[in-house]
Design a protein around this motif. Structure first.
Motif, PDB file in Angstrom:
ATOM      1  N   THR A 165     -68.488  -8.030   4.948  1.00  0.00           N
ATOM      2  CA  THR A 165     -69.687  -8.221   5.428  1.00  0.00           C
ATOM      3  C   THR A 165     -69.338  -6.874   6.116  1.00  0.00           C
ATOM      4  O   THR A 165     -69.472  -6.877   7.185  1.00  0.00           O
ATOM      5  N   GLY A 166     -68.197  -6.573   5.633  1.00  0.00           N
ATOM      6  CA  GLY A 166     -67.701  -5.557   7.209  1.00  0.00           C
ATOM      7  C   GLY A 166     -67.166  -5.225   8.252  1.00  0.00           C
ATOM      8  O   GLY A 166     -66.623  -4.453   8.910  1.00  0.00           O
ATOM      9  N   ASN A 167     -66.546  -6.516   8.352  1.00  0.00           N
ATOM     10  CA  ASN A 167     -65.755  -7.219   9.071  1.00  0.00           C
ATOM     11  C   ASN A 167     -63.866  -6.715   9.370  1.00  0.00           C
ATOM     12  O   ASN A 167     -63.720  -6.849   8.045  1.00  0.00           O
ATOM     13  N   ALA A 168     -63.416  -6.176  10.180  1.00  0.00           N
ATOM     14  CA  ALA A 168     -62.053  -5.830   9.750  1.00  0.00           C
ATOM     15  C   ALA A 168     -61.219  -6.995  11.884  1.00  0.00           C
ATOM     16  O   ALA A 168     -62.207  -6.690  12.358  1.00  0.00           O
ATOM     17  N   ALA A 169     -59.986  -6.755  11.013  1.00  0.00           N
ATOM     18  CA  ALA A 169     -59.099  -7.099  12.417  1.00  0.00           C
ATOM     19  C   ALA A 169     -57.874  -7.861  12.009  1.00  0.00           C
ATOM     20  O   ALA A 169     -57.481  -7.894  10.547  1.00  0.00           O
ATOM     21  N   GLY A 170     -56.776  -6.843  13.037  1.00  0.00           N
ATOM     22  CA  GLY A 170     -55.828  -6.805  12.967  1.00  0.00           C
ATOM     23  C   GLY A 170     -55.078  -7.631  12.986  1.00  0.00           C
ATOM     24  O   GLY A 170     -54.317  -7.941  11.512  1.00  0.00           O
ATOM     25  N   VAL A 171     -55.306  -9.039  13.162  1.00  0.00           N
ATOM     26  CA  VAL A 171     -54.872 -10.450  12.936  1.00  0.00           C
ATOM     27  C   VAL A 171     -56.017 -11.179  12.929  1.00  0.00           C
ATOM     28  O   VAL A 171     -56.510 -11.406  13.508  1.00  0.00           O
TER      29      VAL A 171
END
Length: 93
Positions: free
Chosen positions: A41-47
Motif C-alpha cells: 500500500t506504499g507504506n514504509a518504516a525503518g522498524v
C-alpha cells in the motif's frame, strides 16, 4: 486479547462493540503477509514493529477483519490495540 470498544463501531453494516485480537494465534506467515500488505500500500518504516500502520495490519490479520476496520476505530481504541500489538511484536509485557 479481547478489546472492548469505547464506542460501538458500525463497519460494512455490522456493529462492533468489541474486537478479539488473539495475537498468540499468529504465525510467522501471518506476520510476513501483514508486512507484504503494509508495503504493497506504499507504506514504509525503518522498524515496521514500531509503525502504527504496520501494527494495524498485524491486528487485522489476528482479528481476521479488514485493516480498514482497524483504521476506522476511534483514536483511543486504535492506540490501545496497536500498543498491544507493538508490545507483542517486541516481546514486552
Amino acid at each position: 486479547m479481547k478489546h472492548e470498544l469505547n464506542k460501538p463501531l458500525t463497519f460494512e453494516g455490522k456493529e462492533y462493540k468489541d474486537i478479539n485480537v488473539p495475537l498468540e494465534s499468529l504465525t510467522g506467515d501471518d506476520i510476513v503477509v501483514a508486512e507484504r500488505e503494509f508495503v504493497a500500500t506504499g507504506n514504509a518504516a525503518g522498524v515496521a514493529e514500531t509503525s502504527k500502520a504496520f501494527q494495524a495490519y498485524v491486528a487485522a490479520r489476528a482479528a481476521k477483519v479488514p485493516v480498514e476496520l482497524i483504521l476506522s476505530l476511534g483514536a483511543k481504541d486504535f492506540t490501545a490495540i496497536t500498543l498491544q500489538v507493538q508490545n507483542f511484536l517486541l516481546m514486552q509485557d
